[in-house]
Design a protein around this motif. Structure first.
Motif, PDB file in Angstrom:
ATOM      1  N   GLY B 154       0.817  -1.209   0.000  1.00  0.00           N
ATOM      2  CA  GLY B 154       0.000   0.000   0.000  1.00  0.00           C
ATOM      3  C   GLY B 154       0.850   1.259   0.000  1.00  0.00           C
ATOM      4  N   GLN B 155       1.951   1.203   0.738  1.00  0.00           N
ATOM      5  CA  GLN B 155       2.862   2.356   0.766  1.00  0.00           C
ATOM      6  C   GLN B 155       3.518   2.555  -0.598  1.00  0.00           C
ATOM      7  N   LYS B 156       3.915   1.435  -1.204  1.00  0.00           N
ATOM      8  CA  LYS B 156       4.529   1.529  -2.545  1.00  0.00           C
ATOM      9  C   LYS B 156       3.570   2.204  -3.518  1.00  0.00           C
ATOM     10  N   GLN B 157       2.317   1.774  -3.456  1.00  0.00           N
ATOM     11  CA  GLN B 157       1.365   2.328  -4.412  1.00  0.00           C
ATOM     12  C   GLN B 157       1.121   3.812  -4.148  1.00  0.00           C
ATOM     13  N   LEU B 165       2.061  12.161  -9.836  1.00  0.00           N
ATOM     14  CA  LEU B 165       1.545  13.522  -9.635  1.00  0.00           C
ATOM     15  C   LEU B 165       2.635  14.573  -9.750  1.00  0.00           C
ATOM     16  N   ALA B 166       3.872  14.182  -9.473  1.00  0.00           N
ATOM     17  CA  ALA B 166       4.979  15.140  -9.467  1.00  0.00           C
ATOM     18  C   ALA B 166       5.156  15.811 -10.825  1.00  0.00           C
ATOM     19  N   LEU B 167       4.674  15.174 -11.882  1.00  0.00           N
ATOM     20  CA  LEU B 167       4.798  15.765 -13.215  1.00  0.00           C
ATOM     21  C   LEU B 167       3.578  16.626 -13.568  1.00  0.00           C
ATOM     22  N   SER B 168       2.677  16.767 -12.616  1.00  0.00           N
ATOM     23  CA  SER B 168       1.452  17.562 -12.809  1.00  0.00           C
ATOM     24  C   SER B 168       0.728  17.276 -14.123  1.00  0.00           C
ATOM     25  N   PRO B 169       0.347  16.033 -14.332  1.00  0.00           N
ATOM     26  CA  PRO B 169      -0.364  15.731 -15.575  1.00  0.00           C
ATOM     27  C   PRO B 169      -1.804  16.239 -15.518  1.00  0.00           C
ATOM     28  N   LYS B 170      -2.393  16.453 -16.685  1.00  0.00           N
ATOM     29  CA  LYS B 170      -3.791  16.865 -16.717  1.00  0.00           C
ATOM     30  C   LYS B 170      -4.704  15.661 -16.570  1.00  0.00           C
ATOM     31  N   ILE B 171      -4.167  14.517 -16.994  1.00  0.00           N
ATOM     32  CA  ILE B 171      -4.961  13.291 -16.985  1.00  0.00           C
ATOM     33  C   ILE B 171      -4.199  12.230 -16.201  1.00  0.00           C
ATOM     34  N   MET B 172      -4.888  11.561 -15.287  1.00  0.00           N
ATOM     35  CA  MET B 172      -4.244  10.460 -14.563  1.00  0.00           C
ATOM     36  C   MET B 172      -4.971   9.155 -14.874  1.00  0.00           C
ATOM     37  N   LEU B 173      -4.169   8.139 -15.140  1.00  0.00           N
ATOM     38  CA  LEU B 173      -4.719   6.824 -15.449  1.00  0.00           C
ATOM     39  C   LEU B 173      -4.374   5.877 -14.302  1.00  0.00           C
ATOM     40  N   PHE B 174      -5.359   5.202 -13.770  1.00  0.00           N
ATOM     41  CA  PHE B 174      -5.130   4.266 -12.668  1.00  0.00           C
ATOM     42  C   PHE B 174      -5.504   2.865 -13.147  1.00  0.00           C
ATOM     43  N   ASP B 175      -4.503   2.007 -13.272  1.00  0.00           N
ATOM     44  CA  ASP B 175      -4.760   0.680 -13.835  1.00  0.00           C
ATOM     45  C   ASP B 175      -4.785  -0.379 -12.733  1.00  0.00           C
ATOM     46  N   GLU B 176      -5.981  -0.696 -12.274  1.00  0.00           N
ATOM     47  CA  GLU B 176      -6.153  -1.722 -11.231  1.00  0.00           C
ATOM     48  C   GLU B 176      -5.160  -1.530 -10.091  1.00  0.00           C
ATOM     49  N   VAL B 177      -5.135  -0.331  -9.552  1.00  0.00           N
ATOM     50  CA  VAL B 177      -4.062   0.034  -8.627  1.00  0.00           C
ATOM     51  C   VAL B 177      -4.145  -0.680  -7.278  1.00  0.00           C
ATOM     52  N   THR B 178      -5.277  -1.329  -6.990  1.00  0.00           N
ATOM     53  CA  THR B 178      -5.361  -2.039  -5.709  1.00  0.00           C
ATOM     54  C   THR B 178      -5.392  -3.552  -5.883  1.00  0.00           C
ATOM     55  N   SER B 179      -5.314  -4.008  -7.139  1.00  0.00           N
ATOM     56  CA  SER B 179      -5.472  -5.453  -7.383  1.00  0.00           C
ATOM     57  C   SER B 179      -4.337  -6.299  -6.819  1.00  0.00           C
ATOM     58  N   ALA B 180      -3.147  -5.694  -6.712  1.00  0.00           N
ATOM     59  CA  ALA B 180      -2.000  -6.477  -6.249  1.00  0.00           C
ATOM     60  C   ALA B 180      -1.786  -6.343  -4.742  1.00  0.00           C
ATOM     61  N   LEU B 206     -10.098   5.314 -14.392  1.00  0.00           N
ATOM     62  CA  LEU B 206      -9.811   4.299 -13.393  1.00  0.00           C
ATOM     63  C   LEU B 206     -10.317   2.957 -13.900  1.00  0.00           C
ATOM     64  N   VAL B 207      -9.388   2.008 -14.019  1.00  0.00           N
ATOM     65  CA  VAL B 207      -9.804   0.632 -14.295  1.00  0.00           C
ATOM     66  C   VAL B 207      -9.787  -0.091 -12.962  1.00  0.00           C
ATOM     67  N   THR B 208     -10.897  -0.686 -12.591  1.00  0.00           N
ATOM     68  CA  THR B 208     -10.952  -1.258 -11.246  1.00  0.00           C
ATOM     69  C   THR B 208     -11.916  -2.433 -11.138  1.00  0.00           C
ATOM     70  N   HIS B 209     -11.661  -3.252 -10.135  1.00  0.00           N
ATOM     71  CA  HIS B 209     -12.618  -4.293  -9.763  1.00  0.00           C
ATOM     72  C   HIS B 209     -13.251  -3.972  -8.422  1.00  0.00           C
ATOM     73  N   GLU B 210     -12.887  -2.795  -7.861  1.00  0.00           N
ATOM     74  CA  GLU B 210     -13.491  -2.352  -6.600  1.00  0.00           C
ATOM     75  C   GLU B 210     -14.780  -1.615  -6.932  1.00  0.00           C
ATOM     76  N   MET B 211     -15.886  -2.346  -6.987  1.00  0.00           N
ATOM     77  CA  MET B 211     -17.124  -1.732  -7.436  1.00  0.00           C
ATOM     78  C   MET B 211     -17.629  -0.660  -6.469  1.00  0.00           C
ATOM     79  N   GLY B 212     -17.431  -0.907  -5.176  1.00  0.00           N
ATOM     80  CA  GLY B 212     -17.876   0.065  -4.184  1.00  0.00           C
ATOM     81  C   GLY B 212     -17.156   1.393  -4.380  1.00  0.00           C
ATOM     82  N   PHE B 213     -15.868   1.294  -4.611  1.00  0.00           N
ATOM     83  CA  PHE B 213     -15.083   2.505  -4.821  1.00  0.00           C
ATOM     84  C   PHE B 213     -15.483   3.195  -6.117  1.00  0.00           C
TER      85      PHE B 213
END
Lengths: 219, 261
Positions: B154-157, B165-180, B206-213
């Protein structure tokens, strides 16, 4: 009774030549290994082809033949080298070809995930290689580089064939002059072993240094 | 109504004989939080990877922030983008990966400062100041000097999020960021993302399998199956009253597998 001190001195002079050949040959081999190894993973076809040709040629022919070419055939093309230069060149190019495959293998071993992180962070190919891939690939290369350096050390004996007075050459001289086989060859046996051992220790120290903090963990 | 920040126009993605995306079109508005859900192999991760230029497209066009992503204009006609154009476009987009992909040989702080210093020429002091703010935001300011191997998943993620975020992008893509992640570590990452969604106007996919989130986080949910958008709409509609049979089947399976909605 033979006065051995003079003869041992002769062998030690030869040992110095062997050390020089090993150090300079290894230095050349490392440079060539990185150039050809990175060339193998280049996106340019011509660079890849050039690197592959070099590697296959020098791995596929004998060091003995390569040495003779460098020393006896190159002069026909107007390039005359001293025996030491020829020895360093042949050894460096030969071992560098093996080293190139080590570099390529280690670079390839740093996986897709690291490369993709580099792309997502908008690093250029050069920046990714310089700051991310190579620092992680280096610890993977070192054990095999150590092997290669020891191979190179032992390969230096062939230079006696182009009249370079290395350790093996001097041992034969001593043997011819004294009639003793045991003492000169026991001496160089020990000296080769000590040199190889120093290389081993040095590489182990380097390994510890470059993998500090990595703990062998891929994140 | 503002112009879409992402406009995907009839894209096709093939891997050899396998067609993963077949004529997909979609638009994303600036600031929109989008959740992409669907069975594995449905093409949702492929879309993120294509947007991050980790994959190329076989056909079609993608416009990001008013410019073509994979094409550029030259002498009045559109040609394939070169490396330079891709670099310019990548500045607009950041990505967080399922497996974090931190640089294991660099400490947390260096992981975050490396790209701003190299790609934007920001001085170390300024980059570190910004990195510390971001690490503070993800609750890891005290880990700045730790190596990634010393952190939990969790800390790594969370470090990976700060790094993107450090590059201040306009668009952020999250690819199953909690699956591992181990289940008990999921929430700390989701909290960071909630905070991010609340505090910034970044566009997030956000691509996710966390439906609640996905339900709480997203403005809009897209349900993918076999490379197509089967159904899309507000989270409440998709999750409570899915119209398509395939959506219903998928949600039933997910709930049966223990995911909450």
């Amino acid at each position: 009774m033979i006065d051995w001190s003079g003869y041992i001195g002769l062998i030690l002079e030869g040992a110095w030549v062997t050390v020089q050949l090993t150090l300079m040959g290894s230095a050349l081999a490392v440079v060539v290994a990185f150039a050809a190894g990175l060339g193998r993973v280049s996106r340019f076809t011509a660079v890849r082809a050039l690197a592959t040709t070099y590697i296959e040629f020098f791995r596929g022919t004998s060091i003995f033949v390569q040495l003779f070419w460098v020393y006896f055939v190159l002069p026909f093309a107007g390039i005359t080298l001293t025996p030491l230069q020829a020895g360093v060149l042949a050894l460096g190019l030969n071992v560098g070809a093996y080293g190139a495959e080590v570099v390529r293998g280690a670079v390839k071993a740093i996986g897709r995930e690291q490369r993709e992180a580099c792309i997502a962070l908008n690093l250029s190919r050069y920046q990714a290689m310089r700051h991310i891939i190579l620092p992680q690939a280096l610890p993977l290369m070192l054990p095999t580089f150590g092997n290669n350096a020891i191979e190179l050390l032992k390969g230096t004996a062939v230079v006696s064939l182009i009249s370079l007075t290395d350790m093996t050459f001097q041992a034969q001289v001593v043997r011819a002059q004294t009639g003793s086989t045991l003492i000169p060859f026991a001496t160089i046996l020990v000296l080769y072993f000590v040199m190889a051992w120093v290389i081993s220790l040095g590489m182990r120290w380097l390994e510890r240094r470059v993998s500090r903090g990595l703990d062998g963990v891929r994140v | 109504m503002s112009e879409p920040i992402i406009r995907i126009d009839n894209i096709v993605k093939r891997y050899g004989p396998l067609t993963v995306l077949d004529g997909l079109s979609m638009e994303v508005l600036p600031g929109e939080k989008l959740a992409l859900i669907g069975p594995s192999g449905s093409g949702k991760t492929t879309i993120l990877r294509i947007l991050m230029t980790l994959e190329t497209i076989s056909d079609g066009f993608i416009q990001v922030d008013g410019e073509q992503l994979y094409h550029m204009k030259k002498a009045g006609s559109l040609i394939a983008a070169d490396e330079r154009h891709l670099h310019k476009m990548r500045e607009k987009i950041g990505m967080v990966f399922q497996h974090f992909n931190l640089f294991p040989h660099k400490c947390v702080l260096d992981n975050v400062t490396l790209a701003p210093m190299l790609t934007k020429g920001i001085a170390r002091a300024a980059a570190e100041k910004r990195a510390m703010e971001l690490l503070d935001m993800v609750g890891l300011a005290d880990k700045a000097k730790s190596m990634p191997a010393q952190l939990s998943g969790g800390q790594k993620q969370r470090v990976a999020i700060a790094r993107a975020l450090a590059l201040s992008p306009k668009i952020m893509l999250f690819d199953e960021v909690t699956s591992a992640l181990d289940p008990e570590l999921v929430e700390e990452v989701l909290n960071v993302m909630r905070k991010l969604a609340a505090e910034t106007d970044m566009t997030m996919l956000l691509v996710t399998h966390e439906m609640g989130f996905a339900h709480d986080f997203a403005d809009r949910v897209l349900f993918f199956d076999r490379g197509k958008i089967v159904e899309e709409g507000k989270p409440a509609d998709i999750f409570r009253h899915p119209k398509q049979e395939r959506t219903q089947t998928f949600l039933r399976k997910i709930i049966a597998a223990g995911h909450r909605v």
